[in-house]
Design a protein around this motif. Structure first.
Motif, PDB file in Angstrom:
ATOM      1  N   LYS A   1       0.940  -1.159  -0.071  1.00 58.24           N
ATOM      2  CA  LYS A   1      -0.104  -0.201   0.020  1.00 58.24           C
ATOM      3  C   LYS A   1       0.788   1.155  -0.028  1.00 58.24           C
ATOM      4  O   LYS A   1       0.418   2.119  -0.549  1.00 58.24           O
ATOM      5  N   SER A   2       1.933   1.126   0.943  1.00 56.71           N
ATOM      6  CA  SER A   2       2.984   2.391   1.018  1.00 56.71           C
ATOM      7  C   SER A   2       3.538   2.465  -0.419  1.00 56.71           C
ATOM      8  O   SER A   2       3.485   3.814  -0.721  1.00 56.71           O
ATOM      9  N   SER A   3       3.977   1.740  -1.093  1.00 55.48           N
ATOM     10  CA  SER A   3       4.707   1.813  -2.280  1.00 55.48           C
ATOM     11  C   SER A   3       3.432   2.460  -3.476  1.00 55.48           C
ATOM     12  O   SER A   3       3.906   3.206  -4.312  1.00 55.48           O
ATOM     13  N   ALA A   4       2.312   2.050  -3.244  1.00 63.99           N
ATOM     14  CA  ALA A   4       1.341   2.527  -4.315  1.00 63.99           C
ATOM     15  C   ALA A   4       0.678   3.909  -3.783  1.00 63.99           C
ATOM     16  O   ALA A   4      -0.022   4.489  -4.575  1.00 63.99           O
ATOM     17  N   MET A   5       1.162   4.376  -2.688  1.00 59.20           N
ATOM     18  CA  MET A   5       0.606   5.817  -2.195  1.00 59.20           C
ATOM     19  C   MET A   5       1.385   6.775  -3.415  1.00 59.20           C
ATOM     20  O   MET A   5       2.437   6.505  -3.703  1.00 59.20           O
ATOM     21  N   ASP A   6       0.223   7.794  -3.806  1.00 57.70           N
ATOM     22  CA  ASP A   6       0.758   9.001  -4.716  1.00 57.70           C
ATOM     23  C   ASP A   6       1.525   9.978  -3.657  1.00 57.70           C
ATOM     24  O   ASP A   6       1.747   9.995  -2.483  1.00 57.70           O
ATOM     25  N   LEU A   7       2.373  10.911  -4.314  1.00 56.55           N
ATOM     26  CA  LEU A   7       3.044  11.743  -3.754  1.00 56.55           C
ATOM     27  C   LEU A   7       2.294  12.653  -2.845  1.00 56.55           C
ATOM     28  O   LEU A   7       2.806  13.127  -1.745  1.00 56.55           O
ATOM     29  N   ASN A   8       1.310  13.082  -3.203  1.00 57.01           N
ATOM     30  CA  ASN A   8       0.225  13.854  -2.303  1.00 57.01           C
ATOM     31  C   ASN A   8      -0.029  12.905  -0.947  1.00 57.01           C
ATOM     32  O   ASN A   8       0.161  13.625   0.068  1.00 57.01           O
ATOM     33  N   ASP A   9      -0.274  11.934  -1.086  1.00 59.61           N
ATOM     34  CA  ASP A   9      -0.608  10.830   0.138  1.00 59.61           C
ATOM     35  C   ASP A   9       0.735  10.884   1.272  1.00 59.61           C
ATOM     36  O   ASP A   9       0.553  10.949   2.292  1.00 59.61           O
ATOM     37  N   LYS A  10       1.817  10.612   0.397  1.00 57.73           N
ATOM     38  CA  LYS A  10       2.873  10.503   1.278  1.00 57.73           C
ATOM     39  C   LYS A  10       3.572  11.736   1.980  1.00 57.73           C
ATOM     40  O   LYS A  10       4.072  11.914   2.972  1.00 57.73           O
ATOM     41  N   MET A  11       3.160  12.918   1.126  1.00 58.26           N
ATOM     42  CA  MET A  11       3.532  14.177   1.825  1.00 58.26           C
ATOM     43  C   MET A  11       2.609  14.366   2.921  1.00 58.26           C
ATOM     44  O   MET A  11       2.994  14.866   3.992  1.00 58.26           O
ATOM     45  N   ALA A  12       1.270  14.058   2.773  1.00 61.40           N
ATOM     46  CA  ALA A  12       0.575  14.385   4.194  1.00 61.40           C
ATOM     47  C   ALA A  12       1.023  13.503   5.160  1.00 61.40           C
ATOM     48  O   ALA A  12       0.765  13.923   6.510  1.00 61.40           O
ATOM     49  N   LEU A  13       1.150  12.238   5.023  1.00 60.87           N
ATOM     50  CA  LEU A  13       2.042  11.486   5.928  1.00 60.87           C
ATOM     51  C   LEU A  13       3.072  11.783   6.429  1.00 60.87           C
ATOM     52  O   LEU A  13       3.264  11.889   7.716  1.00 60.87           O
ATOM     53  N   LEU A  14       3.889  12.387   5.878  1.00 58.97           N
ATOM     54  CA  LEU A  14       5.086  13.033   6.018  1.00 58.97           C
ATOM     55  C   LEU A  14       4.934  14.186   7.118  1.00 58.97           C
ATOM     56  O   LEU A  14       5.532  14.352   8.262  1.00 58.97           O
ATOM     57  N   GLU A  15       3.967  14.815   6.750  1.00 58.32           N
ATOM     58  CA  GLU A  15       3.546  16.272   7.668  1.00 58.32           C
ATOM     59  C   GLU A  15       2.845  15.548   8.953  1.00 58.32           C
ATOM     60  O   GLU A  15       3.339  16.425   9.981  1.00 58.32           O
ATOM     61  N   THR A  16       2.195  14.491   8.736  1.00 53.87           N
ATOM     62  CA  THR A  16       1.514  14.185  10.279  1.00 53.87           C
ATOM     63  C   THR A  16       2.597  13.613  10.851  1.00 53.87           C
ATOM     64  O   THR A  16       2.713  13.875  12.087  1.00 53.87           O
ATOM     65  N   SER A  17       3.707  13.029  10.605  1.00 57.88           N
ATOM     66  CA  SER A  17       4.794  12.526  11.217  1.00 57.88           C
ATOM     67  C   SER A  17       5.693  13.675  12.108  1.00 57.88           C
ATOM     68  O   SER A  17       5.866  13.762  13.291  1.00 57.88           O
ATOM     69  N   LEU A  18       5.927  14.588  11.359  1.00 52.76           N
ATOM     70  CA  LEU A  18       6.841  15.814  11.615  1.00 52.76           C
ATOM     71  C   LEU A  18       5.795  16.719  12.649  1.00 52.76           C
ATOM     72  O   LEU A  18       6.544  17.066  13.735  1.00 52.76           O
ATOM     73  N   GLU A  19       4.626  16.709  12.428  1.00 54.80           N
ATOM     74  CA  GLU A  19       3.820  17.396  13.577  1.00 54.80           C
ATOM     75  C   GLU A  19       3.784  16.835  14.974  1.00 54.80           C
ATOM     76  O   GLU A  19       3.790  17.194  15.845  1.00 54.80           O
ATOM     77  N   ARG A  20       3.549  15.525  14.572  1.00 51.06           N
ATOM     78  CA  ARG A  20       3.593  14.467  15.812  1.00 51.06           C
ATOM     79  C   ARG A  20       4.725  14.596  16.823  1.00 51.06           C
ATOM     80  O   ARG A  20       4.943  14.828  17.841  1.00 51.06           O
ATOM     81  N   ALA A  21       6.044  14.646  15.774  1.00 50.80           N
ATOM     82  CA  ALA A  21       7.105  14.438  16.606  1.00 50.80           C
ATOM     83  C   ALA A  21       7.448  16.020  17.176  1.00 50.80           C
ATOM     84  O   ALA A  21       8.031  16.238  18.244  1.00 50.80           O
ATOM     85  N   ALA A  22       6.977  17.090  16.796  1.00 49.23           N
ATOM     86  CA  ALA A  22       7.004  18.436  17.043  1.00 49.23           C
ATOM     87  C   ALA A  22       6.280  18.673  18.185  1.00 49.23           C
ATOM     88  O   ALA A  22       6.697  19.247  19.375  1.00 49.23           O
ATOM     89  N   ASP A  23       5.031  18.029  18.152  1.00 48.13           N
ATOM     90  CA  ASP A  23       4.073  18.044  19.501  1.00 48.13           C
ATOM     91  C   ASP A  23       4.749  17.264  20.671  1.00 48.13           C
ATOM     92  O   ASP A  23       4.624  17.585  21.785  1.00 48.13           O
ATOM     93  N   ALA A  24       5.342  16.066  20.347  1.00 47.29           N
ATOM     94  CA  ALA A  24       5.882  15.218  21.542  1.00 47.29           C
ATOM     95  C   ALA A  24       7.171  15.838  21.917  1.00 47.29           C
ATOM     96  O   ALA A  24       7.473  15.699  23.111  1.00 47.29           O
TER      97      ALA A  24
END
Length: 147
Positions: free
Chosen positions: A4-27
């Motif tokens: 599924k991850s390899s089939a994700m398009d760039l927009n989905d990956k960028m949204a997931l990346l942003e989620t990760s970075l926001e979570r790390a910043a919050d934590a």
């Protein structure tokens, strides 16, 4: 799920990346200290180099380096050519001129990824797969840039 991850398009990956970075910043808030702590635990000899090249302001140099690494991680998906150019010029320069070991570059990337990924819940497999992809891609660029 990895498929599924390899089939994700760039927009989905960028949204997931942003989620990760926001979570790390919050934590964690500013991730510089945990990244440098992890980095120095794996590369203790790099600490003297940071002191030397920091010219009296090691903390500033550490923050700049972590910021640069995070920039490369954040932008690798959308601009791998730009990240390749960054490493293609900085890695050889640091190796030849400043006598900085190239594995210290990949070590700083490893530390940043480690700190960020540690904030991702285990169940978020797509996020883990995305970070593995980014990590592998950035590491490959550093390896290609070595003198």
């Amino acid at each position: 799920m990895v498929q599924k991850s390899s089939a994700m398009d760039l927009n989905d990956k960028m949204a997931l990346l942003e989620t990760s970075l926001e979570r790390a910043a919050d934590a964690l808030g500013d991730i510089t200290d945990p990244v440098m702590e992890r980095y120095y635990s794996v590369h203790p000899s790099a600490q003297a180099s940071f002191r030397e090249h920091g010219l009296g302001n090691t903390v500033k140099l550490e923050a700049e380096m972590v910021e640069s690494v995070v920039y490369c991680l954040m932008n690798w998906l959308e601009s791998p050519q730009e990240i390749g150019i960054i490493f293609g010029s900085t890695v050889p320069h640091h190796e030849q001129t400043l006598h900085v070991q190239s594995n210290w570059f990949s070590g700083l990337v490893d530390a940043a990824v480690y700190v960020i990924v540690a904030t991702i819940p285990e169940a978020q497999q797509e996020e883990h797969a995305l970070w593995a992809e980014i990590h592998q891609g950035v590491d490959a660029m550093i390896a290609d840039a070595r003198y």
